[in-house]
Structure formats: C-alpha cells, structure tokens
Design a protein around this motif. Structure first.
Motif, mmCIF file in Angstrom:
data_model
loop_
_atom_site.group_PDB
_atom_site.id
_atom_site.type_symbol
_atom_site.label_atom_id
_atom_site.label_comp_id
_atom_site.label_asym_id
_atom_site.label_seq_id
_atom_site.Cartn_x
_atom_site.Cartn_y
_atom_site.Cartn_z
ATOM 1 N N VAL A 120 1.130 14.232 -9.196
ATOM 2 C CA VAL A 120 0.752 13.675 -7.896
ATOM 3 C C VAL A 120 0.784 12.150 -7.964
ATOM 4 C CG1 VAL A 120 -1.185 13.382 -6.310
ATOM 5 C CG2 VAL A 120 -0.597 15.648 -7.157
ATOM 6 N N ARG A 121 0.284 11.616 -9.088
ATOM 7 C CA ARG A 121 0.260 10.162 -9.254
ATOM 8 C C ARG A 121 1.675 9.580 -9.262
ATOM 9 N NH1 ARG A 121 -3.547 8.956 -14.072
ATOM 10 N NH2 ARG A 121 -5.435 9.577 -13.016
ATOM 11 N N LEU A 122 2.557 10.257 -9.994
ATOM 12 C CA LEU A 122 3.938 9.780 -10.068
ATOM 13 C C LEU A 122 4.572 9.812 -8.680
ATOM 14 C CD1 LEU A 122 6.333 8.807 -11.708
ATOM 15 C CD2 LEU A 122 6.928 11.173 -12.150
ATOM 16 N N ALA A 123 4.332 10.906 -7.959
ATOM 17 C CA ALA A 123 4.888 11.017 -6.606
ATOM 18 C C ALA A 123 4.372 9.872 -5.732
ATOM 19 C CB ALA A 123 4.524 12.364 -5.992
ATOM 20 N N ALA A 124 3.080 9.590 -5.849
ATOM 21 C CA ALA A 124 2.488 8.526 -5.032
ATOM 22 C C ALA A 124 3.073 7.168 -5.413
ATOM 23 C CB ALA A 124 0.974 8.511 -5.212
ATOM 24 N N LEU A 125 3.240 6.982 -6.718
ATOM 25 C CA LEU A 125 3.773 5.717 -7.220
ATOM 26 C C LEU A 125 5.187 5.499 -6.679
ATOM 27 C CD1 LEU A 125 3.020 3.522 -9.371
ATOM 28 C CD2 LEU A 125 4.422 4.794 -10.943
ATOM 29 N N LEU A 126 6.001 6.563 -6.757
ATOM 30 C CA LEU A 126 7.376 6.442 -6.275
ATOM 31 C C LEU A 126 7.412 6.285 -4.762
ATOM 32 C CD1 LEU A 126 9.215 9.002 -8.550
ATOM 33 C CD2 LEU A 126 9.347 6.527 -8.627
ATOM 34 N N ALA A 127 6.500 6.967 -4.063
ATOM 35 C CA ALA A 127 6.461 6.838 -2.607
ATOM 36 C C ALA A 127 6.210 5.385 -2.231
ATOM 37 C CB ALA A 127 5.371 7.733 -2.025
ATOM 38 N N GLU A 128 5.275 4.767 -2.955
ATOM 39 C CA GLU A 128 4.934 3.381 -2.657
ATOM 40 C C GLU A 128 6.095 2.456 -3.020
ATOM 41 O OE1 GLU A 128 1.455 0.486 -4.141
ATOM 42 O OE2 GLU A 128 0.862 2.575 -3.804
ATOM 43 N N ALA A 129 6.706 2.727 -4.173
ATOM 44 C CA ALA A 129 7.759 1.841 -4.667
ATOM 45 C C ALA A 129 9.046 1.957 -3.856
ATOM 46 C CB ALA A 129 8.047 2.140 -6.122
ATOM 47 N N THR A 130 9.246 3.102 -3.191
ATOM 48 C CA THR A 130 10.498 3.268 -2.455
ATOM 49 C C THR A 130 10.318 3.022 -0.970
ATOM 50 O OG1 THR A 130 10.056 5.628 -2.180
ATOM 51 C CG2 THR A 130 11.413 4.979 -4.060
ATOM 52 N N ALA A 131 9.096 2.735 -0.553
ATOM 53 C CA ALA A 131 8.841 2.533 0.873
ATOM 54 C C ALA A 131 9.681 1.372 1.400
ATOM 55 C CB ALA A 131 7.364 2.243 1.097
ATOM 56 N N PRO A 132 10.147 1.485 2.653
ATOM 57 C CA PRO A 132 10.939 0.381 3.196
ATOM 58 C C PRO A 132 10.070 -0.862 3.311
ATOM 59 C CG PRO A 132 10.408 2.001 4.899
ATOM 60 C CD PRO A 132 9.971 2.583 3.589
ATOM 61 N N PRO A 133 10.685 -2.035 3.164
ATOM 62 C CA PRO A 133 9.881 -3.253 3.259
ATOM 63 C C PRO A 133 9.274 -3.360 4.655
ATOM 64 C CG PRO A 133 12.233 -3.754 3.209
ATOM 65 C CD PRO A 133 12.099 -2.292 2.941
#
Length: 145
Positions: free
Chosen positions: A95-108
């Motif tokens: 879940v943490r990894l998913a959240a981390l990637l969600a945040e990191a890939t979010a559009p600017p």
C-alpha cells in the motif's frame, strides 16, 4: 486470511505490477513474545522503477525525477515491520509503495493564474486605513492643553 488482496491501484487503471515486485523477509527488530525471533515478519519490498515497463512513460519520467533521492540504482525500496504478522506487513508495504508511486507520478499542479484585486475592495481598505489613522491621531493629547 493469508491471501494478498488484489492488485494495488496506483491511479486510474494502473496498478502495481505484482510480477515486478521483489520481496525480502527478515526478522523484525523490537519487542515481541514467543515465536518472535523465528518468524521473518519484517518485509522489504523492492520495485525496479528504472526498468519497469508497466508505468506510462510520462509517469515513469516524473517518478524517476521526484524520487531521485530515494532510489538506489533506479530501485525503490519500502520497508514495513509494524505488524507482527508477515502478510500484514506485506499489505502495508505494498500500500505504501502504491501511495508513493501515486504521489510521484501525479501530474504537476496547474500554474497559478494571478487574479486582480477588485477596485472596490482596495478603496475600502484605504478608507478604513484613513479612518483608523484619524482615530489614532485623535488620541494623542496635543490639543488638550
């Protein structure tokens, strides 16, 4: 309840590629009762961000830039050892990894468009300032003699 719950969604229809996740289990540090030293409950989840093909290219670029400080040779590592059961730690890590990637890939975020202050508001502010200064000037006891 020993099963992993389904694919972990990052955002939209993109989820963590189970096949590309590398798990490592080791003994957790910290307190515990019987059986604690024998069960490998700490979980380390590694995901090779640099090599993955499962993320859209744009997301991958963004993530590589934003997580640059966390990556070791293009690999993201998430650890979890809060829980005493291994699979709950696996859940947490995923879940943490998913959240981390969600945040990191979010559009600017969209650039801020400056707005103008309406004239009426500005004039009201200046009028209030004037009134206030009059009030304060009236307080100085110069003319009382």
């Amino acid at each position: 309840m020993g099963h992993m719950s389904g694919p972990y969604l990052i955002r939209g229809s993109v989820s963590l590629p189970e096949a590309e996740l590398a798990w490592r289990f080791s003994r957790s540090s910290g307190p515990g009762g019987q059986h604690v030293n024998t069960s490998d409950s700490q979980v380390e989840l590694r995901f090779d961000l640099a090599a993955t093909e499962s993320l859209p290219a744009v997301w991958k670029e963004r993530a590589l830039q934003r997580l640059a400080g966390r990556l070791v040779d293009g690999v993201v590592v998430v650890r979890s050892s809060e829980h005493r059961s291994q699979w709950r730690n696996r859940e947490t890590a995923a879940v943490r990894l998913a959240a981390l990637l969600a945040e990191a890939t979010a559009p600017p975020p969209k650039p801020r468009r400056p707005t103008r202050v309406p004239r009426g508001i500005n004039e009201r502010r200046l009028r209030q300032k004037k009134e206030r200064s009059q009030t304060k000037r009236g307080r100085s006891g110069r003319d009382w003699g």
